[in-house]
Write a protein that holds these residues in place. Sequence first.
Motif, PDB file in Angstrom:
ATOM      1  N   PHE A  17      36.196  81.552  18.332  1.00  2.18           N
ATOM      2  CA  PHE A  17      36.027  81.316  17.047  1.00  2.18           C
ATOM      3  C   PHE A  17      34.496  80.874  16.630  1.00  2.18           C
ATOM      4  O   PHE A  17      33.837  80.599  17.567  1.00  2.18           O
ATOM      5  N   CYS A  18      34.352  80.329  15.374  1.00  2.00           N
ATOM      6  CA  CYS A  18      33.012  80.265  15.012  1.00  2.00           C
ATOM      7  C   CYS A  18      32.982  78.593  15.072  1.00  2.00           C
ATOM      8  O   CYS A  18      31.835  77.842  15.130  1.00  2.00           O
ATOM      9  N   ASP A  24      41.607  75.784  15.073  1.00  2.00           N
ATOM     10  CA  ASP A  24      42.722  75.149  14.410  1.00  2.00           C
ATOM     11  C   ASP A  24      43.638  76.058  13.587  1.00  2.00           C
ATOM     12  O   ASP A  24      45.028  75.946  13.657  1.00  2.00           O
ATOM     13  N   ILE A  25      42.823  76.609  12.731  1.00  2.15           N
ATOM     14  CA  ILE A  25      43.783  77.592  11.938  1.00  2.15           C
ATOM     15  C   ILE A  25      44.458  78.214  12.646  1.00  2.15           C
ATOM     16  O   ILE A  25      45.855  78.687  12.367  1.00  2.15           O
ATOM     17  N   ASP A  26      43.887  78.965  13.503  1.00  2.00           N
ATOM     18  CA  ASP A  26      44.656  80.106  14.622  1.00  2.00           C
ATOM     19  C   ASP A  26      45.640  79.566  15.204  1.00  2.00           C
ATOM     20  O   ASP A  26      46.848  80.074  15.423  1.00  2.00           O
ATOM     21  N   LEU A  31      51.815  78.438  15.758  1.00  2.00           N
ATOM     22  CA  LEU A  31      52.829  77.342  15.800  1.00  2.00           C
ATOM     23  C   LEU A  31      53.734  77.301  14.673  1.00  2.00           C
ATOM     24  O   LEU A  31      54.810  77.147  14.985  1.00  2.00           O
ATOM     25  N   ASN A  32      53.483  77.932  13.652  1.00  2.00           N
ATOM     26  CA  ASN A  32      54.298  78.097  12.491  1.00  2.00           C
ATOM     27  C   ASN A  32      55.235  79.472  12.421  1.00  2.00           C
ATOM     28  O   ASN A  32      55.660  79.754  11.641  1.00  2.00           O
ATOM     29  N   GLY A  33      54.656  80.179  13.278  1.00  2.00           N
ATOM     30  CA  GLY A  33      55.320  81.589  13.524  1.00  2.00           C
ATOM     31  C   GLY A  33      54.696  82.583  12.617  1.00  2.00           C
ATOM     32  O   GLY A  33      55.443  83.681  12.548  1.00  2.00           O
ATOM     33  N   SER A  34      53.391  82.512  12.027  1.00  2.00           N
ATOM     34  CA  SER A  34      52.882  83.527  11.476  1.00  2.00           C
ATOM     35  C   SER A  34      52.430  84.713  12.277  1.00  2.00           C
ATOM     36  O   SER A  34      52.487  85.834  11.879  1.00  2.00           O
TER      37      SER A  34
END
Length: 60
Positions: A17-18, A24-26, A31-34
């Motif tokens: 990541f950059c 954190d987005i990833d 964690l939310n199942g996306s």
Amino acid sequence: MSCPICGAETEQKFRPFCSRRCADIDLAKWLNGSYAVPSQREEDLEVEDDTQDFTPKRPH
């Protein structure tokens, strides 16, 4: 190499990541199942069939 979240150039400290934000987005997507890894195990397929019959109730 570009960041898989925003496309910016990666930083060695947060690779792949950059920034910490994109990392954190990833993590939140996992964690939310996306993100999900499909399973072919029989017991998982049975559970999936059971959940398809479930229709969520709307609050009054």
